[in-house]
Scaffold this active site. Structure first.
Site, PDB file in Angstrom:
ATOM      1  N   SER A   1       1.659  -0.357  -5.352  1.00 48.65           N
ATOM      2  CA  SER A   1       0.770  -0.640  -4.400  1.00 48.65           C
ATOM      3  C   SER A   1       0.315  -1.940  -4.415  1.00 48.65           C
ATOM      4  CB  SER A   1      -0.356   0.357  -4.329  1.00 48.65           C
ATOM      5  OG  SER A   1      -0.915   0.592  -2.989  1.00 48.65           O
TER       6      SER A   1
ATOM      7  N   ASP B   1      -0.094  -4.491  14.471  1.00 50.44           N
ATOM      8  CA  ASP B   1      -0.626  -3.908  13.246  1.00 50.44           C
ATOM      9  C   ASP B   1      -2.008  -4.429  13.027  1.00 50.44           C
ATOM     10  OD1 ASP B   1      -1.206  -4.297  10.535  1.00 50.44           O
ATOM     11  OD2 ASP B   1       1.011  -3.637   9.971  1.00 50.44           O
ATOM     12  N   ASN B   2      -2.052  -5.904  13.007  1.00 49.71           N
ATOM     13  CA  ASN B   2      -3.377  -6.682  12.862  1.00 49.71           C
ATOM     14  C   ASN B   2      -4.538  -6.193  13.704  1.00 49.71           C
ATOM     15  OD1 ASN B   2      -1.267  -7.649  11.235  1.00 49.71           O
ATOM     16  ND2 ASN B   2      -2.111  -9.643  11.173  1.00 49.71           N
TER      17      ASN B   2
ATOM     18  N   LYS C   1       4.405  -7.381  14.867  1.00 51.05           N
ATOM     19  CA  LYS C   1       3.605  -7.181  13.780  1.00 51.05           C
ATOM     20  C   LYS C   1       2.294  -7.696  13.802  1.00 51.05           C
ATOM     21  CE  LYS C   1       1.976  -7.052   9.436  1.00 51.05           C
ATOM     22  NZ  LYS C   1       0.465  -7.374   9.021  1.00 51.05           N
TER      23      LYS C   1
ATOM     24  N   HIS D   1       1.029  -1.160  -0.009  1.00 54.68           N
ATOM     25  CA  HIS D   1       0.031   0.055  -0.017  1.00 54.68           C
ATOM     26  C   HIS D   1       0.913   1.351   0.022  1.00 54.68           C
ATOM     27  CE1 HIS D   1      -3.062  -2.945   0.941  1.00 54.68           C
ATOM     28  NE2 HIS D   1      -2.522  -3.200   2.140  1.00 54.68           N
TER      29      HIS D   1
ATOM     30  N   HIS E   1      -7.542  -9.348   3.480  1.00 54.41           N
ATOM     31  CA  HIS E   1      -6.590  -8.567   2.269  1.00 54.41           C
ATOM     32  C   HIS E   1      -7.339  -8.586   0.982  1.00 54.41           C
ATOM     33  CE1 HIS E   1      -2.861  -7.605   0.756  1.00 54.41           C
ATOM     34  NE2 HIS E   1      -3.029  -8.295  -0.096  1.00 54.41           N
TER      35      HIS E   1
ATOM     36  N   GLN F   1      10.077  -5.181   8.566  1.00 49.66           N
ATOM     37  CA  GLN F   1      10.404  -5.394   7.282  1.00 49.66           C
ATOM     38  C   GLN F   1      11.853  -5.107   6.848  1.00 49.66           C
ATOM     39  OE1 GLN F   1       9.064  -6.603   4.380  1.00 49.66           O
ATOM     40  NE2 GLN F   1       6.975  -6.533   4.898  1.00 49.66           N
TER      41      GLN F   1
ATOM     42  N   ASP G   1       3.117  -7.696   0.053  1.00 44.50           N
ATOM     43  CA  ASP G   1       2.164  -7.456   0.980  1.00 44.50           C
ATOM     44  C   ASP G   1       0.860  -8.136   0.245  1.00 44.50           C
ATOM     45  OD1 ASP G   1      -0.143  -7.073   2.614  1.00 44.50           O
ATOM     46  OD2 ASP G   1       0.557  -4.803   3.042  1.00 44.50           O
TER      47      ASP G   1
ATOM     48  N   CYS H   1      -5.988  -2.197  13.231  1.00 43.72           N
ATOM     49  CA  CYS H   1      -7.284  -2.180  12.587  1.00 43.72           C
ATOM     50  C   CYS H   1      -8.328  -1.389  13.596  1.00 43.72           C
ATOM     51  CB  CYS H   1      -7.675  -3.722  12.351  1.00 43.72           C
ATOM     52  SG  CYS H   1      -6.813  -4.409  10.855  1.00 43.72           S
TER      53      CYS H   1
ATOM     54  N   GLU I   1       4.379  -9.191   4.382  1.00 46.16           N
ATOM     55  CA  GLU I   1       3.825  -8.535   5.304  1.00 46.16           C
ATOM     56  C   GLU I   1       2.712  -9.096   6.061  1.00 46.16           C
ATOM     57  OE1 GLU I   1       4.709  -5.332   6.385  1.00 46.16           O
ATOM     58  OE2 GLU I   1       3.106  -4.481   7.255  1.00 46.16           O
TER      59      GLU I   1
ATOM     60  N   SER J   1       5.885  -2.690  12.219  1.00 49.22           N
ATOM     61  CA  SER J   1       5.757  -3.640  11.144  1.00 49.22           C
ATOM     62  C   SER J   1       6.634  -3.450  10.231  1.00 49.22           C
ATOM     63  CB  SER J   1       4.366  -3.382  10.375  1.00 49.22           C
ATOM     64  OG  SER J   1       3.191  -3.354  11.131  1.00 49.22           O
TER      65      SER J   1
ATOM     66  N   HIS K   1      -3.481   2.101   8.490  1.00 49.40           N
ATOM     67  CA  HIS K   1      -3.077   2.284  10.023  1.00 49.40           C
ATOM     68  C   HIS K   1      -2.302   3.556  10.243  1.00 49.40           C
ATOM     69  CE1 HIS K   1      -4.573  -1.726  10.183  1.00 49.40           C
ATOM     70  NE2 HIS K   1      -3.417  -2.169  10.144  1.00 49.40           N
TER      71      HIS K   1
ATOM     72  N   ASN L   1       4.842 -11.066   8.771  1.00 50.37           N
ATOM     73  CA  ASN L   1       3.597 -10.912   9.550  1.00 50.37           C
ATOM     74  C   ASN L   1       3.711 -11.841  11.128  1.00 50.37           C
ATOM     75  OD1 ASN L   1       0.488 -10.582   9.517  1.00 50.37           O
ATOM     76  ND2 ASN L   1       0.728 -12.818  10.038  1.00 50.37           N
TER      77      ASN L   1
ATOM     78  N   SER M   1      -5.725   1.740  -2.354  1.00 54.18           N
ATOM     79  CA  SER M   1      -4.859   2.058  -1.117  1.00 54.18           C
ATOM     80  C   SER M   1      -3.804   3.130  -1.166  1.00 54.18           C
ATOM     81  CB  SER M   1      -4.443   0.904  -0.441  1.00 54.18           C
ATOM     82  OG  SER M   1      -3.248   0.276  -1.367  1.00 54.18           O
TER      83      SER M   1
HETATM   84  P1  NAI Z   1      -6.078 -14.791  11.509  1.00 47.82           P
HETATM   85  O1  NAI Z   1      -5.947 -15.973  11.123  1.00 47.82           O
HETATM   86  O2  NAI Z   1      -5.592 -14.425  12.629  1.00 47.82           O
HETATM   87  O3  NAI Z   1      -7.822 -14.507  11.713  1.00 47.82           O
HETATM   88  C1  NAI Z   1      -8.763 -14.892  10.844  1.00 47.82           C
HETATM   89  C2  NAI Z   1      -9.794 -15.582  11.614  1.00 47.82           C
HETATM   90  O4  NAI Z   1     -11.042 -15.994  10.780  1.00 47.82           O
HETATM   91  C3  NAI Z   1      -9.294 -16.890  12.141  1.00 47.82           C
HETATM   92  O5  NAI Z   1      -9.552 -17.112  13.515  1.00 47.82           O
HETATM   93  C4  NAI Z   1     -10.306 -17.961  11.406  1.00 47.82           C
HETATM   94  O6  NAI Z   1     -10.512 -19.134  12.273  1.00 47.82           O
HETATM   95  C5  NAI Z   1     -11.491 -17.181  11.295  1.00 47.82           C
HETATM   96  N1  NAI Z   1     -12.473 -17.631   9.922  1.00 47.82           N
HETATM   97  C6  NAI Z   1     -11.741 -18.228   8.891  1.00 47.82           C
HETATM   98  N2  NAI Z   1     -12.972 -18.391   7.980  1.00 47.82           N
HETATM   99  C7  NAI Z   1     -14.015 -17.787   8.776  1.00 47.82           C
HETATM  100  C8  NAI Z   1     -15.420 -17.887   8.375  1.00 47.82           C
HETATM  101  N3  NAI Z   1     -16.082 -18.368   7.219  1.00 47.82           N
HETATM  102  N4  NAI Z   1     -16.362 -17.440   9.134  1.00 47.82           N
HETATM  103  C9  NAI Z   1     -16.022 -16.730  10.378  1.00 47.82           C
HETATM  104  N5  NAI Z   1     -14.563 -16.687  10.642  1.00 47.82           N
HETATM  105  C10 NAI Z   1     -13.749 -17.473   9.929  1.00 47.82           C
HETATM  106  O7  NAI Z   1      -5.696 -13.658  10.491  1.00 47.82           O
HETATM  107  P2  NAI Z   1      -5.703 -12.068  10.762  1.00 47.82           P
HETATM  108  O8  NAI Z   1      -4.153 -11.781  10.948  1.00 47.82           O
HETATM  109  O9  NAI Z   1      -6.466 -11.749  11.779  1.00 47.82           O
HETATM  110  O10 NAI Z   1      -5.845 -11.680   9.191  1.00 47.82           O
HETATM  111  C11 NAI Z   1      -7.226 -11.628   8.714  1.00 47.82           C
HETATM  112  C12 NAI Z   1      -7.148 -10.904   7.402  1.00 47.82           C
HETATM  113  O11 NAI Z   1      -6.792  -9.626   7.374  1.00 47.82           O
HETATM  114  C13 NAI Z   1      -6.013 -11.491   6.277  1.00 47.82           C
HETATM  115  O12 NAI Z   1      -6.739 -11.373   5.017  1.00 47.82           O
HETATM  116  C14 NAI Z   1      -5.088 -10.425   6.682  1.00 47.82           C
HETATM  117  O13 NAI Z   1      -4.069 -10.456   5.338  1.00 47.82           O
HETATM  118  C15 NAI Z   1      -5.595  -9.214   6.618  1.00 47.82           C
HETATM  119  N6  NAI Z   1      -5.094  -8.024   7.400  1.00 47.82           N
HETATM  120  C16 NAI Z   1      -5.579  -6.582   6.899  1.00 47.82           C
HETATM  121  C17 NAI Z   1      -4.949  -5.681   7.458  1.00 47.82           C
HETATM  122  C18 NAI Z   1      -5.699  -4.361   7.072  1.00 47.82           C
HETATM  123  O14 NAI Z   1      -5.097  -3.437   7.402  1.00 47.82           O
HETATM  124  N7  NAI Z   1      -6.763  -4.261   6.408  1.00 47.82           N
HETATM  125  C19 NAI Z   1      -3.922  -5.683   8.510  1.00 47.82           C
HETATM  126  C20 NAI Z   1      -3.552  -7.075   8.690  1.00 47.82           C
HETATM  127  C21 NAI Z   1      -4.055  -7.960   8.221  1.00 47.82           C
END
Ligand code: NAI
Length: 476
Positions: free
Chosen positions: A74, A233-234, A229, A51, A344, A409, A137, A238, A199, A405, A397, A224, A79
């Site tokens: 990006s 960050d997550n 991180k 991003h 993501h 990196q 990322d 968020c 990332e 984070s 963020h 990650n 983003s």
């Molecule tokens: P995580 O693996 O810690 O959490 C995801 C959770 O979703 C898990 O606990 C899993 O059991 C649950 N899950 C899976 N399928 C499901 C369903 N059908 N219904 C309900 N729950 C379900 O992953 P994390 O780190 O929380 O990341 C989640 C997403 O966010 C990823 O795609 C990651 O890349 C992205 N992300 C986005 C950020 C942003 O700024 N927008 C920042 C960091 C991560």
């Protein structure tokens, strides 16, 4: 210098915000202080796909201060912050008329074709050289190289078996064109790349999949899963940027509403906390009994989306999974329910199914906010076309959390680039002492007083006074 941004005249605004961000990013500034003279990244040609925000600008300029040459795109079509992209292209020493910064290929609101064109631009240098490091990322730059190699071998661009987003379907055409028109040498590009630092959760997931099937072409550091991180960050990132996105997009009062958070991983935990902080009645959905139990014990109602559907006012997906909210469910939601994804990729919400719904109409309210009305008259508000709404509807963020984070990196890039022999093809995390170091670099700015172990206490715990303090299996 080659670059493509929305408006280079935004560079001054971008530079001012970069300077403000530097003050909030003590980890990155410490990296400059520590490694600015020795330049451990001299000779590194880093292709960055992340991003293109103000915070990322500070990362890019840190990599440059450490000796790297960098090209940037990006990793999402919505983003980019255009003033950040302009300032990075102009650079601290350049002018709008004579840009002297880093070649950036990013603007807010790219088409998918433009997105993949931009990703291609970061891999090639104008003098014919190729990138030798990737900073990724979500894994799109890594994916493009892997698919390119496959396409070159077979002469046909493969449609990725794991096609998880609309973006990926476009790769087919891009690669086909690259083979027939540009004569790209993907095998050579892949051969030059020493490694990738990734990332996010979803990108890391892809890397482990590739490793499992034996197709990973170069070593990777999973940034990650540094504690500083994903647990920061997550979660806290968020917690800040989710409601920022909802507010800027809709300005509805969150208090009193029923807000559903799908997924209670690191991202979901931050999202749920911020919605509760606004007074929403938060309901969590989970598939993992451990995370479901955590949510319940944190005081949230845990339900299925189906059973909470009639009450839900705001639905946020944070799972990294696909089809978590189906088109059929959207057709049965409360009138003007707000639906956003903070995971993501754009396949958590079935956007394709919604767009293809018989008789549905789409009205664009403003950039990245759309009203989809069903034939019966009920409507849903979709944020950022189902793409990550904290970066599409807000600015992602804030600097301080991204400093954690991005310090990881930088350390990961140095680690892979300078100690490649220690990293045969595989996926690695940074050693714990570096993770602790990243945290340590951020304590002073918050006025934290850290207690020091005595020798006697350290012996009692079986750790060194200087750390690491926890065993590898500790979960924080
Ligand atoms: P995580 O693996 O810690 O959490 C995801 C959770 O979703 C898990 O606990 C899993 O059991 C649950 N899950 C899976 N399928 C499901 C369903 N059908 N219904 C309900 N729950 C379900 O992953 P994390 O780190 O929380 O990341 C989640 C997403 O966010 C990823 O795609 C990651 O890349 C992205 N992300 C986005 C950020 C942003 O700024 N927008 C920042 C960091 C991560």
């Amino acid at each position: 210098m080659d670059y493509k941004v929305a408006d280079i005249n935004l560079a001054d605004f971008g530079r001012t915000e970069i300077q403000l961000a530097e003050h909030e990013m003590p980890g990155l500034m410490a990296m400059r202080e520590r490694y600015g003279d020795s330049k451990p990244l001299a000779g590194a040609k880093i292709a960055g796909s992340l991003h293109m925000t103000i915070q990322t600008a500070v990362l890019i300029e840190t990599l440059v201060a450490l000796g790297a040459e960098v090209r940037w795109a990006s990793c999402n079509i919505f983003s980019t912050q255009d003033h950040a992209a302009a300032a990075v292209a102009v650079g601290p020493e350049g002018t709008v008329d004579a840009p002297a910064g880093v070649p950036v290929f990013a603007w807010k609101g790219e088409t998918l074709e433009e997105y993949w064109w931009c990703t291609q631009q970061i891999l090639r240098w104008p003098d014919g050289a190729f990138a030798n490091m990737i900073l990724d990322d979500g894994g799109d730059a890594t994916l493009l190289v892997h698919l390119g190699v496959e396409a070159e071998k077979t002469g046909i661009a493969p449609v990725p078996a794991t096609a998880t987003s609309t973006e990926q379907r476009i790769i087919f055409e891009v690669l086909q064109q690259s083979l027939t028109e540009s004569g790209d040498r993907w095998t050579q590009i892949a051969g030059e790349i020493k490694g990738v630092t990734e990332e996010t959760t979803t990108g890391v997931h892809r890397l482990y999949e590739m490793m499992k099937e034996g197709s990973l072409l170069f070593p990777a550091i999973n940034v990650n899963d540094s504690v500083t991180k994903s647990k920061f960050d997550n979660k806290y990132g968020c917690r800040h940027s989710l409601i920022d996105g909802i507010n800027r997009a809709t300005d509805v009062l969150i208090g009193g509403k029923v807000a559903v958070v799908c997924g209670y991983g690191d991202v979901g935990k931050g999202c749920a906390e911020s919605l509760r902080g606004q007074g929403a009645r938060v309901v969590v959905t989970e598939i993992d009994p451990i995370c479901a139990l955590q949510a319940a014990m944190d005081g949230y109602q845990v339900s299925t989306l189906e059973s909470i559907l009639p009450q839900a006012d705001i639905i946020i997906t944070a799972t990294g999974n696909k089809n978590v909210v189906t088109a059929d469910q959207m057709s049965r939601m409360k009138h003007n329910a707000i639906i956003g994804n903070i995971g993501h990729f754009d396949n958590e919400i079935d956007m394709a199914g919604l767009e293809a719904w018989d008789g549905v109409t789409r009205k664009n309210v403003k950039p990245q906010v759309d009203l989809f009305t069903f034939p019966a008259g009920n409507a849903v508000i979709i944020l950022s076309e189902g793409r990550l709404m904290n970066l599409g509807n807000a600015t992602g963020h804030p600097s301080f959390v991204m400093s954690n984070s991005f310090t990881n990196q930088v350390l990961a890039q140095i680690e892979l680039y300078t100690k490649l022999e220690d990293y045969p093809v595989g996926v690695y995390v940074l050693p714990k002492h570096l993770d602790e170091e990243v945290a340590r670099l951020h304590l002073g700015a918050l006025g934290v007083e850290l207690t020091e172990l005595s020798e006697e206490q350290a012996d009692y715990l079986g750790v060194s006074v200087a750390g690491p303090y926890k065993p590898e299996q500790y979960r924080y």
